[in-house]
Design a protein around this motif. Sequence first.
Motif, mmCIF file in Angstrom:
data_model
loop_
_atom_site.group_PDB
_atom_site.id
_atom_site.type_symbol
_atom_site.label_atom_id
_atom_site.label_comp_id
_atom_site.label_asym_id
_atom_site.label_seq_id
_atom_site.Cartn_x
_atom_site.Cartn_y
_atom_site.Cartn_z
ATOM 1 N N ASP A 95 1.065 -1.362 -0.103
ATOM 2 C CA ASP A 95 -0.522 0.185 -0.157
ATOM 3 C C ASP A 95 0.919 0.893 0.078
ATOM 4 O O ASP A 95 0.702 2.070 -0.204
ATOM 5 C CB ASP A 95 -0.920 -0.219 1.132
ATOM 6 N N GLN A 96 1.891 1.314 0.977
ATOM 7 C CA GLN A 96 2.858 2.462 0.819
ATOM 8 C C GLN A 96 4.045 2.238 -0.062
ATOM 9 O O GLN A 96 4.799 3.086 -0.035
ATOM 10 C CB GLN A 96 3.472 2.302 2.024
ATOM 11 N N TRP A 97 4.044 0.968 -1.532
ATOM 12 C CA TRP A 97 5.227 1.272 -2.109
ATOM 13 C C TRP A 97 5.820 2.099 -2.648
ATOM 14 O O TRP A 97 6.597 2.970 -3.241
ATOM 15 C CB TRP A 97 4.894 -0.074 -3.434
ATOM 16 N N ASP A 98 4.539 2.986 -3.878
ATOM 17 C CA ASP A 98 5.122 4.327 -5.047
ATOM 18 C C ASP A 98 5.292 5.404 -3.595
ATOM 19 O O ASP A 98 6.276 6.302 -4.145
ATOM 20 C CB ASP A 98 3.560 4.479 -5.312
ATOM 21 N N GLU A 99 4.916 5.425 -2.235
ATOM 22 C CA GLU A 99 4.907 6.977 -1.486
ATOM 23 C C GLU A 99 6.056 6.357 -0.709
ATOM 24 O O GLU A 99 6.932 7.816 -0.392
ATOM 25 C CB GLU A 99 4.075 6.682 -0.258
ATOM 26 N N LYS A 100 6.857 5.495 0.103
ATOM 27 C CA LYS A 100 8.080 5.521 0.690
ATOM 28 C C LYS A 100 9.645 3.853 0.674
ATOM 29 O O LYS A 100 10.328 4.637 0.459
ATOM 30 C CB LYS A 100 7.767 4.298 2.279
ATOM 31 N N PHE A 101 8.872 3.336 -0.331
ATOM 32 C CA PHE A 101 9.852 2.329 -1.053
ATOM 33 C C PHE A 101 10.335 2.779 -2.395
ATOM 34 O O PHE A 101 11.741 2.123 -2.223
ATOM 35 C CB PHE A 101 9.312 0.661 -0.551
ATOM 36 N N ARG A 102 9.631 3.100 -3.304
ATOM 37 C CA ARG A 102 10.080 2.727 -4.522
ATOM 38 C C ARG A 102 11.308 4.146 -4.465
ATOM 39 O O ARG A 102 12.099 4.059 -5.287
ATOM 40 C CB ARG A 102 8.732 2.945 -4.917
ATOM 41 N N PRO A 103 11.039 4.872 -4.085
ATOM 42 C CA PRO A 103 11.513 5.887 -4.736
ATOM 43 C C PRO A 103 13.223 6.308 -4.060
ATOM 44 O O PRO A 103 13.809 6.610 -4.598
ATOM 45 C CB PRO A 103 10.831 7.493 -3.358
ATOM 46 N N LEU A 104 13.286 5.228 -3.032
ATOM 47 C CA LEU A 104 14.827 4.838 -2.503
ATOM 48 C C LEU A 104 16.386 4.501 -4.189
ATOM 49 O O LEU A 104 16.771 5.051 -3.059
ATOM 50 C CB LEU A 104 14.506 3.469 -1.570
ATOM 51 N N PRO A 105 15.601 3.926 -4.198
ATOM 52 C CA PRO A 105 14.993 3.343 -4.854
ATOM 53 C C PRO A 105 15.303 1.476 -4.182
ATOM 54 O O PRO A 105 15.770 1.926 -3.641
ATOM 55 C CB PRO A 105 15.064 2.639 -6.474
ATOM 56 N N TRP A 106 14.761 0.598 -4.304
ATOM 57 C CA TRP A 106 14.913 -0.681 -4.279
ATOM 58 C C TRP A 106 15.869 -1.258 -5.050
ATOM 59 O O TRP A 106 15.947 -1.031 -6.500
ATOM 60 C CB TRP A 106 13.943 -1.912 -3.290
ATOM 61 N N GLU A 107 17.034 -2.135 -5.264
ATOM 62 C CA GLU A 107 17.583 -2.842 -6.123
ATOM 63 C C GLU A 107 16.660 -3.416 -6.984
ATOM 64 O O GLU A 107 15.647 -4.154 -6.046
ATOM 65 C CB GLU A 107 18.130 -4.094 -5.368
ATOM 66 N N GLY A 108 16.497 -3.748 -8.031
ATOM 67 C CA GLY A 108 16.217 -3.834 -9.023
ATOM 68 C C GLY A 108 14.697 -3.071 -9.533
ATOM 69 O O GLY A 108 13.454 -4.172 -9.688
ATOM 70 N N PHE A 109 14.291 -2.399 -8.870
ATOM 71 C CA PHE A 109 13.059 -1.703 -8.671
ATOM 72 C C PHE A 109 11.941 -2.043 -7.533
ATOM 73 O O PHE A 109 10.763 -2.419 -7.334
ATOM 74 C CB PHE A 109 12.446 -2.235 -9.833
ATOM 75 N N GLY A 110 12.578 -3.294 -6.221
ATOM 76 C CA GLY A 110 11.819 -3.639 -6.193
ATOM 77 C C GLY A 110 11.723 -5.198 -6.675
ATOM 78 O O GLY A 110 10.860 -6.094 -6.257
#
Length: 286
Positions: A230-245
């Motif tokens: 639910d929070q992927w686009d807001e919190k985690f995707r912008p970091l980003p995680w390796e390989g886009f998560g």
Amino acid sequence: MGKIVGAALVSHHPGLFQTEEFRVKMGNGTDSDLIRGFRRVREQIEAVKPDLVVLFDTHWFTTGFHLIDGGEHYHGTYISDEMPWYLYGQQYDYHGSPEFARLVETVAVERNVFSKGVFDETLPRHYATINVVNALVRGEKVVTVSTCQNCQPRHYLESGAVIGEAIARSDARVVLLASGALSHKFNEIDWVQKNPRIYHEENVSRPENIARDKEAIALFKEGRHDLILDQWDEKFRPLPWEGFGGHYLQMVGALGGKTCRSKGVALSDYENARGTGNIHMWFATE
């Protein structure tokens, strides 16, 4: 009927595959806990007795399709084109599962998902696969899944769901391995080390990345994959995680997406690798 008997998020960073003497020196007298963590992950794998490992590879970037390697046998010597002075001479020898790759294709066609098998054993390998196979696989068959780079998060979840359905239709006991880091922002080439122990979290590239990584780890432990998504686009995707998560998203997609409540157990410390956040976590599925 096949089943997923366990899953893990695991680090593959090249520093783990240097000599112990080198690792201890870089650790200011202490080895990386990810090394001991590999042994802990292997113990979990042995306890659930899989015959197939499905590995989500954050270094195998593809375009247009989620690809599944369907070769019968992969073997050779690996040298990294990214850092050949540092990661070379890696011997590998393991068997794949063409029948499982074909089953994934069948499900993908039914669901109109862009997943395709590749059945050529000369297909290049990447160290996100080779390092993890050498650290964790002891005779199980291995099928690697790519990270398709022209995808939104929902596409990775769809790819994972296809794999989950293919597993259910198979007769295999499967462990899923998401091979990659959490936050994946590298330190600059002339970065000055903050903590004398290179693996220490203070050496992760940004304080906000550490905070977000630890937030995700806490949610893993609670089994609240729904909140992460639910929070992927807001919190985690912008970091980003390796390989886009993509490694995590495909893994959790196979486990049911937002309905997944598999609680994570940390099997290593949270550690730095060139600025990226790394951890081994095991998710029980039974």
